[in-house]
Enzyme design. Structure first.
Site, PDB file in Angstrom:
ATOM      1  N   ASP A 290      12.341   0.850  31.221  1.00 46.39           N
ATOM      2  CA  ASP A 290      11.726   0.184  30.067  1.00 46.39           C
ATOM      3  C   ASP A 290      12.977  -0.083  29.081  1.00 46.39           C
ATOM      4  OD1 ASP A 290      10.303   0.461  27.529  1.00 46.39           O
ATOM      5  OD2 ASP A 290      11.157   2.175  26.911  1.00 46.39           O
TER       6      ASP A 290
ATOM      7  N   ASP B 141      23.960   3.350  33.573  1.00 50.18           N
ATOM      8  CA  ASP B 141      24.934   2.840  32.675  1.00 50.18           C
ATOM      9  C   ASP B 141      25.656   1.769  33.005  1.00 50.18           C
ATOM     10  OD1 ASP B 141      26.361   4.562  34.426  1.00 50.18           O
ATOM     11  OD2 ASP B 141      27.378   5.688  33.100  1.00 50.18           O
TER      12      ASP B 141
ATOM     13  N   ASP C 294      14.189  -4.472  28.357  1.00 53.27           N
ATOM     14  CA  ASP C 294      14.301  -5.066  27.006  1.00 53.27           C
ATOM     15  C   ASP C 294      15.677  -5.732  27.101  1.00 53.27           C
ATOM     16  OD1 ASP C 294      11.757  -4.202  26.318  1.00 53.27           O
ATOM     17  OD2 ASP C 294      12.804  -3.502  24.113  1.00 53.27           O
TER      18      ASP C 294
ATOM     19  N   LYS D 132      20.431   7.365  38.246  1.00 50.26           N
ATOM     20  CA  LYS D 132      21.578   7.976  37.620  1.00 50.26           C
ATOM     21  C   LYS D 132      21.888   9.286  38.632  1.00 50.26           C
ATOM     22  CE  LYS D 132      24.362   9.004  34.329  1.00 50.26           C
ATOM     23  NZ  LYS D 132      25.790   8.350  33.933  1.00 50.26           N
TER      24      LYS D 132
ATOM     25  N   TYR E  29       7.877   9.725  31.459  1.00 47.87           N
ATOM     26  CA  TYR E  29       6.519   9.360  30.739  1.00 47.87           C
ATOM     27  C   TYR E  29       5.542  10.438  30.883  1.00 47.87           C
ATOM     28  CZ  TYR E  29       8.197   4.876  28.812  1.00 47.87           C
ATOM     29  OH  TYR E  29       8.956   4.032  28.153  1.00 47.87           O
TER      30      TYR E  29
END
Ligand code: IPM
Ligand code: MG
Length: 333
Positions: free
Chosen positions: A220, A196, A224, A164, A114
């Protein structure tokens, strides 16, 4: 809600995001920023409007959030996800998979892709290209890991760190630092998952998670995903805590995680739960008032247990307006 449980506190409103832009002000007007400087906490609405879609970040309502997070160093984003008793059927998963679900996503909020530089669009040798930079420094990982371990200690003592590391250098650093911090918390079980796989396990066995800690962008996305397990993103609060301490506790920003719902704006139909529970988190973390925080949370639980619903959860049954649902919670305080 806040002014009812804590009438002794001064509440001041200020424009931000789309509301400020509509008045010809910046997304984060100076006056609003000055007010935040003088306050113990920020209870934030939501930003984002369809008319700004496609514009650069510098012209969008979201800029306000981006600046507040950065300038107050609100690095620790706590996103608790709970399924209320009686709402299991609203989940997109089978009820037996989500009954009693209670997890917290701890998202690093001021680093990673970000904010990393360079971050730009440019033209190189006649070809348009764009770059975002994912960068983490060890101290940034260490401080968010500590927040997550401490939180796990107050819960079921299980921390899942998501990265990751098979591909990303930042993730290799992340995993190494989290492991190191973990040595200070031998009583907390630490598990690592690749992002993942974590996305898959979240919809497969969500109740196995207790605290999840992860970098900004993974957080983020996963928050959700975790949120919708509850059936409505309108029920989920968040806290973004920083390094500063003010009178009552840590300075922080509190907001519903769901963002805006332009399709129902002004219709008195939005679910106020996320905003109410954000206020409860504010009481707990910034005002040091765990007692009233729990009181507000219990009132929300009772409202759902009594079968009261806003429209997105009513599945065709009777639906309360935003105001009526809020009154119902207040009545149960
Ligand atoms: C969130 C939102 C924000 C983010 C947007 C509005 C910039 O999606 O808080 O999760 O990506 O952090
Ligand atoms: Mg988001």
């Amino acid at each position: 809600m806040l002014s009812i449980v804590r009438p002794d506190v001064t509440y001041t409103e200020a424009a931000v995001g789309g509301a400020a832009l509509a008045q010809g002000l910046a997304a984060l007007p100076d006056e609003t920023r000055a007010l935040c400087d003088r306050s113990e906490a920020i209870l934030f609405g939501s930003v984002g409007l369809p008319e700004y879609e496609g514009k650069p970040l510098s012209e969008r309502p979201e800029l306000a959030l981006f600046l507040l997070r950065r300038d107050y160093e609100l690095y620790a984003n706590l996103r608790p996800v709970r399924v209320f008793a009686g709402l299991e059927e609203a989940s997109s998963l089978r009820a037996e998979l989500v009954r009693g679900l209670d997890l917290v996503v701890v998202r690093e909020l001021t680093g990673g892709i970000y904010y990393g530089q360079p971050k730009e669009q440019r033209r190189v040798n006649g070809v348009d290209e764009a770059v975002d930079t994912m960068i983490y420094r060890a101290p940034e990982v260490e401080r968010i890991a500590r927040i997550a371990f401490e939180l796990a200690r107050t819960r079921r003592r299980h921390l899942t760190s998501v990265d990751k590391q098979n591909i990303l250098e930042t993730s290799r650093l992340w995993r190494r630092v989290v492991e190191g911090v973990g040595r200070d918390y031998p009583d907390v079980t630490l598990t690592h998952l690749l992002v993942d796989n974590a996305a898959m396990q979240l919809v497969r066995r969500p109740r196995d998670f207790d605290v999840i800690v992860t970098e900004n962008m993974f957080g983020d996305i996963l928050s959700d995903e975790a949120a919708i397990l509850t059936g409505s993103i309108g029920t989920l609060p968040s806290a973004s805590l920083g390094t500063q301490r003010r009178a009552g506790g840590r300075f922080g920003l509190y907001e519903p995680i769901g963002g805006t719902a332009p399709d129902i704006a002004g219709k008195n139909a939005a679910n106020p739960t996320a905003a109410i529970l954000s206020a409860a988190m504010l009481l707990r973390h910034s005002l040091g008032d765990a007692e009233n925080a729990a009181r507000v949370e219990r009132a929300v639980d009772r409202t759902y247990a009594d079968g009261l619903r806003t429209v997105e959860l009513a599945s065709g049954g009777a639906a309360l307006s935003t105001d009526a649902f809020t009154e119902a919670v207040i009545a149960r305080l």
